[in-house]
Scaffold this motif. Structure first.
Motif, mmCIF file in Angstrom:
data_model
loop_
_atom_site.group_PDB
_atom_site.id
_atom_site.type_symbol
_atom_site.label_atom_id
_atom_site.label_comp_id
_atom_site.label_asym_id
_atom_site.label_seq_id
_atom_site.Cartn_x
_atom_site.Cartn_y
_atom_site.Cartn_z
ATOM 1 N N ARG A 273 -0.158 -4.876 -7.101
ATOM 2 C CA ARG A 273 0.377 -4.585 -8.429
ATOM 3 C C ARG A 273 1.458 -3.521 -8.285
ATOM 4 N NH1 ARG A 273 -1.058 0.471 -9.330
ATOM 5 N NH2 ARG A 273 -3.186 1.211 -9.061
ATOM 6 N N PRO A 274 2.298 -3.299 -9.321
ATOM 7 C CA PRO A 274 3.300 -2.227 -9.236
ATOM 8 C C PRO A 274 2.639 -0.866 -9.091
ATOM 9 C CG PRO A 274 3.826 -3.760 -11.013
ATOM 10 C CD PRO A 274 2.445 -4.114 -10.538
ATOM 11 N N ALA A 305 11.650 -4.587 -5.617
ATOM 12 C CA ALA A 305 12.444 -3.896 -6.637
ATOM 13 C C ALA A 305 11.571 -3.377 -7.770
ATOM 14 C CB ALA A 305 13.518 -4.841 -7.183
ATOM 15 N N GLY A 306 10.448 -4.055 -8.021
ATOM 16 C CA GLY A 306 9.526 -3.629 -9.069
ATOM 17 C C GLY A 306 8.445 -2.685 -8.581
ATOM 18 N N ASN A 307 8.642 -2.100 -7.372
ATOM 19 C CA ASN A 307 7.730 -1.111 -6.798
ATOM 20 C C ASN A 307 6.343 -1.662 -6.500
ATOM 21 O OD1 ASN A 307 9.636 0.965 -6.712
ATOM 22 N ND2 ASN A 307 9.233 1.529 -8.843
ATOM 23 N N ARG A 308 6.285 -2.932 -6.155
ATOM 24 C CA ARG A 308 5.071 -3.479 -5.559
ATOM 25 C C ARG A 308 5.165 -3.300 -4.054
ATOM 26 N NH1 ARG A 308 2.396 -7.657 -8.806
ATOM 27 N NH2 ARG A 308 3.466 -7.923 -10.804
ATOM 28 N N LEU A 309 4.021 -3.196 -3.406
ATOM 29 C CA LEU A 309 3.973 -3.200 -1.949
ATOM 30 C C LEU A 309 3.787 -4.627 -1.467
ATOM 31 C CD1 LEU A 309 1.580 -0.176 -1.351
ATOM 32 C CD2 LEU A 309 3.874 -0.366 -0.390
ATOM 33 N N LEU A 310 4.582 -5.017 -0.482
ATOM 34 C CA LEU A 310 4.422 -6.315 0.156
ATOM 35 C C LEU A 310 4.145 -6.087 1.635
ATOM 36 C CD1 LEU A 310 6.601 -9.502 -0.216
ATOM 37 C CD2 LEU A 310 6.026 -8.635 2.045
ATOM 38 N N PHE A 311 3.071 -6.694 2.117
ATOM 39 C CA PHE A 311 2.748 -6.662 3.540
ATOM 40 C C PHE A 311 2.680 -8.095 4.044
ATOM 41 C CE2 PHE A 311 0.985 -2.727 1.891
ATOM 42 C CZ PHE A 311 1.472 -1.810 2.811
ATOM 43 N N GLY A 312 3.088 -8.302 5.290
ATOM 44 C CA GLY A 312 3.058 -9.649 5.843
ATOM 45 C C GLY A 312 2.959 -9.624 7.351
#
Length: 457
Positions: A273-274, A305-312
């Protein structure tokens, strides 16, 4: 096994591509009548769109038809993780080992130019792809990974990289990204984007060009020779073209010519979530650069851009008989848990932040772990195998294909991934067994790099 942090109360974790929520898509009408054209492109992702763009700039008289099974950018172009990197194939080390420093330098320079041109293209065309040009860091979380960064710096020096490229120690690295896991880092030129919005913006620009038609919801069933060219068969109508380009990347194996030349491998990601303002303030991350951990099976993180964290990232998954079935494979609980472990390791202060999206998608891998671009010699051309690093590289490849299709001998048509030797994958079940064995060896090398020192891929 530690449970994945739950989504907010009353909200289930979505096993859907997060980026698709940032811009809605209504697929266009399928092809319903026979057409003739100069060039027919099979596939509607970055490779197809950039090639059409560069072809029309070079020769505005060309009539180009693009057929796409889903909608433009529905594949890896629109669901990758948004790292715009200069990487070609698997790694710089593998490229230098296979092709030599001089050819690697020329290829990296071409892709580096594409990174700059991508930014200018989006600005000029008014495409809000959420382009952040701060670059990203390759990071190390242990001494063995620091040695990998030092090796890459030595290779970069051989390629003439600027003297300002240096290894940041723990204190300086954490001053850039305030993670307690980071022991060292190297800044790499590049960018972060929203890949879905880039694909859809590029779609609008290309289809506005006179003489370019793109038909979504139109699967290419077969490509057959006819007098003066080839005919692309689709469910309701055919396209007869002087020249044909196969640009389906991870789906390329569905055509007999490429059945054993490229395979789809599942890669997984998770998005939170943001973050709230207070949560953002808990970590010093002033320029918002992404980070990529050194290793065979990289893991990476970034802010959207919406300040969510993305991990992959993490271990690659090849499914038996090239299984690309989305409902069956998009959710991988083990991969999601591994990514939550990455979140806890890098940002323990955010470990309570829940994932709202966990999902997988396919990237295209060749046996040499470098892309392949070339011609079949009868008016048909192809490009595939971007190995998860295709955002900038497909832009470069569009120029390569422009020159190949127009019969030009240029610096682009002589890049190291053009007309290369292509080793086939073995048939099943050997391909499945071999992929599993190689994956285990690479994972073991990541865990115990001093026991397996040689470059494997």
């Amino acid at each position: 096994m530690t449970d994945i942090a739950p989504a907010p109360t009353g909200t289930a974790v979505k096993h859907e591509i997060y980026w698709r929520e940032t811009e809605s898509v209504t697929p266009g009408a399928p092809l319903r009548e026979d057409l003739r054209c100069d060039v027919c492109i099979v596939g509607g992702g970055y490779t197809a769109l950039w090639t059409a763009h560069f072809l029309k700039k070079a020769d505005p008289r060309l009539e180009i038809v693009i057929v796409e099974e889903d909608y433009a950018g529905a594949g890896a172009s629109g669901h990758n993780d948004g790292f715009v990197t200069p990487t070609i194939g698997h790694s710089l080390g593998a490229l230098v080992h296979r092709f030599g420093a001089e050819r690697a330098k020329l290829a990296y320079a071409a892709v580096g130019k594409s990174i700059l041109e991508l930014n200018r293209f989006c600005a000029k065309q008014g495409i809000d792809a959420e382009f952040e040009s701060a670059g990203y860091y390759q990071v190390a979380s242990n001494p063995d990974q620091i040695r990998l960064l030092e090796r890459d710096l030595e290779l970069a020096a051989r390629l003439g990289a600027q003297s300002g490229l240096d290894l940041l120690d723990r204190a300086r690295a954490r001053d850039r990204i305030g993670s307690p896991a980071i022991e060292a880092a190297v800044k790499v030129g590049g960018a972060l984007i929203n890949p879905h919005r880039l694909a859809r913006g590029l779609f609008r620009v290309v289809t506005a060009l006179p003489g370019v038609s793109l038909y979504e919801q139109t699967r290419a069933l077969a490509v057959e020779p006819v007098a003066g060219g080839h005919v692309v068969r689709t469910p309701q109508a055919d396209v007869t073209a002087t020249k044909v380009l196969y640009a389906t990347n991870a789906y390329q194996h569905q055509f007999a010519e490429f059945r054993r030349k490229v395979v789809p491998v599942w890669s997984y990601a998770a998005v939170t979530r943001p973050l709230t303002d207070d949560e953002l303030g808990a970590v010093h991350w002033p320029e918002r650069e992404g980070f990529v951990e050194a290793g065979n099976f990289i893991v990476f993180g970034r802010l959207t851009a919406g300040n969510r964290l993305l991990f992959g990232g993490g271990r690659a998954h090849y499914r038996f008989r090239r299984d690309m079935d989305v409902p069956r494979n998009i959710d991988n609980p083990d991969a999601s848990e591994a990514l939550h472990a990455v979140l806890r390791r890098y940002f323990p202060m955010w470990q309570h932040v829940p994932f709202t999206h966990t999902y997988g998608g396919c990237v295209a891998i060749t046996r040499e772990v470098v892309p392949h671009v070339g011609a079949l010699g009868d008016g048909r051309f192809y490009a595939h195998g971007f190995c998860g690093n295709g955002i900038a590289l497909t832009h470069t490849t569009g120029k390569v294909l422009r020159d190949l299709i127009l019969g030009r001998d240029t610096s682009y048509s002589d890049l190291l991934f053009v007309h290369g030797k292509e080793k086939p994958f073995p048939p099943e079940p050997l391909a499945f067994l071999g992929a599993g064995a190689l994956s285990s060896v690479l994972a073991a090398q990541d865990r115990h790099p001093r026991l397996i020192r040689r470059q494997i891929v």
